[in-house]
Design a protein around this motif. Structure first.
Motif, PDB file in Angstrom:
ATOM      1  N   LEU A 105       0.836  -1.205   0.000  1.00 29.83           N
ATOM      2  CA  LEU A 105       0.000   0.000   0.000  1.00 29.83           C
ATOM      3  C   LEU A 105       0.870   1.254   0.000  1.00 29.83           C
ATOM      4  O   LEU A 105       0.554   2.236  -0.680  1.00 29.83           O
ATOM      5  CB  LEU A 105      -0.923  -0.002   1.216  1.00 29.83           C
ATOM      6  N   GLU A 108       2.672   1.621  -3.432  1.00 22.83           N
ATOM      7  CA  GLU A 108       1.759   2.002  -4.506  1.00 22.83           C
ATOM      8  C   GLU A 108       1.124   3.368  -4.291  1.00 22.83           C
ATOM      9  O   GLU A 108       0.311   3.812  -5.106  1.00 22.83           O
ATOM     10  CB  GLU A 108       0.660   0.939  -4.649  1.00 22.83           C
ATOM     11  N   LYS A 110      -0.931   4.245  -1.903  1.00 20.43           N
ATOM     12  CA  LYS A 110      -2.274   4.176  -1.332  1.00 20.43           C
ATOM     13  C   LYS A 110      -2.274   4.493   0.167  1.00 20.43           C
ATOM     14  O   LYS A 110      -3.322   4.611   0.786  1.00 20.43           O
ATOM     15  CB  LYS A 110      -2.875   2.792  -1.573  1.00 20.43           C
TER      16      LYS A 110
END
Length: 335
Positions: A105, A108, A110
């Protein structure tokens, strides 16, 4: 891995009269839009958005969970609020996922950081780490009434462990002449100790303190078997974020507020039992390990010697309180 050292210039003991913990700011009422004003700079993007996105594992007490009233709680949850404030970010947004997915996460984009009881691991590619926000060690769990009190008494015994390569590797390196090591996954794995399938278990103390509550026939008999720490993970290539995190953590750890978090979420009462013939000192209000070391041993630096004699009895020096009994060195000549 940062060395397990406790600053003796800071008061390590917090009593009922200490300043109350500062309540965390309320969570944001809506998801903040992504900010791409400066690609790759996670810190500045979070500051401009006004939200620090923290990836975490759901239902993970005492680090993070939602209580019966729907209130978010936990040591890491509250710590994240304080870190965000120190970074100049008013809000925290949690991004929940499975433990092993949290680094992805962050990579990426996120999530800005992740916190879920992660020990710094250089094998996770593309991830960098902050300094430690919690120093801890493995602990020894046995059935009540067991003669086993130390790892030296595990000769010929069956040992249980959560299925964590770091723990099993430590057992292999430090507990010789054992009978077998059995690893388990999933909630309630301490059932295997409670059911006497194994003679003892080795586990991270922050998690053990919570999970052992469901097993009234088990007890923790020894702490700080090793030296380890939890750290904040984030996408590599963000030196500004790393520096800011380290500065925030250092400031937070030096505060009475941090002591309050330790006592609220990681409590444990020190055993007053000491080996026969031990020299002892009873902690007084306002004592620190540094103060006791200076008065009793002549040098502030000798606090490390006192801690070495007592660390198996209590998981964290911030949990010591007035009335607790410390085992002391026999004399200055033993230092």
């Amino acid at each position: 891995m940062r060395k397990f050292i406790w600053p003796c210039g800071v008061a390590l003991f917090c009593f009922a009269t200490s300043a109350a913990a500062v309540p965390p700011p309320p969570p944001p009422t809506s998801n903040a839009p992504a900010v791409n004003a400066e690609p790759g700079n996670v810190l500045k993007a979070a500051q401009q958005a006004g939200v620090l996105r923290v990836a975490t594992e759901p239902d993970f007490p005492p680090l993070y969970w939602v209580d019966e009233a729907g209130k978010e709680r936990g040591f890491e949850y509250e710590l994240a609020q304080r870190i965000a404030k120190a970074l100049g970010i008013p809000n925290v947004e949690l991004v929940e996922d499975d433990y092993d997915k949290l680094p992805t996460l962050a990579k990426e984009g996120k999530a800005d950081i992740f916190m879920a009881g992660y020990v710094p691991d250089d094998s996770i590619e593309g991830i960098s780490w902050s300094n430690s926000y919690l120093d801890f060690g493995l602990c020894l769990i046995v059935p009540k009434g067991s003669p086993v009190k130390t790892i030296k008494q595990l000769k010929g015994k069956n040992i249980g462990a959560y299925d964590d390569p770091a723990v099993t590797r430590w057992i292999d390196e430090n507990i010789a002449n054992r009978k077998a090591v059995k690893t388990y996954l999933g909630p309630g794995w301490l059932f295997h100790v409670d059911n006497r399938e194994v003679d003892a278990a080795i586990y991270d103390y922050p998690l053990a303190l919570e999970e052992i509550k469901a097993f009234k026939r088990l007890q923790i008999v020894s702490f700080n078997l090793n030296e380890s720490n939890y750290a904040v993970g984030f996408k590599s290539g963000n030196p500004e974020l790393q520096q800011a995190l380290n500065s925030a953590i250092e400031s937070i750890e030096a505060s009475d507020d941090y002591v309050g978090l330790i006592k609220r979420y990681l409590p444990f009462k020190i055993s007053q039992e000491v080996p026969e013939g031990s020299d002892t000192y009873t902690i007084q209000r306002g004592d620190t390990l540094g103060k006791v070391a200076t008065e009793k041993l002549g040098t502030t630096a000798s606090w490390k010697t006192i801690w070495e004699l007592n660390k198996y009895r209590i998981p964290n020096p911030n949990l010591l309180e007035a009335g607790d009994i410390l085992i002391m060195p026999k004399s200055k000549e033993t230092l």
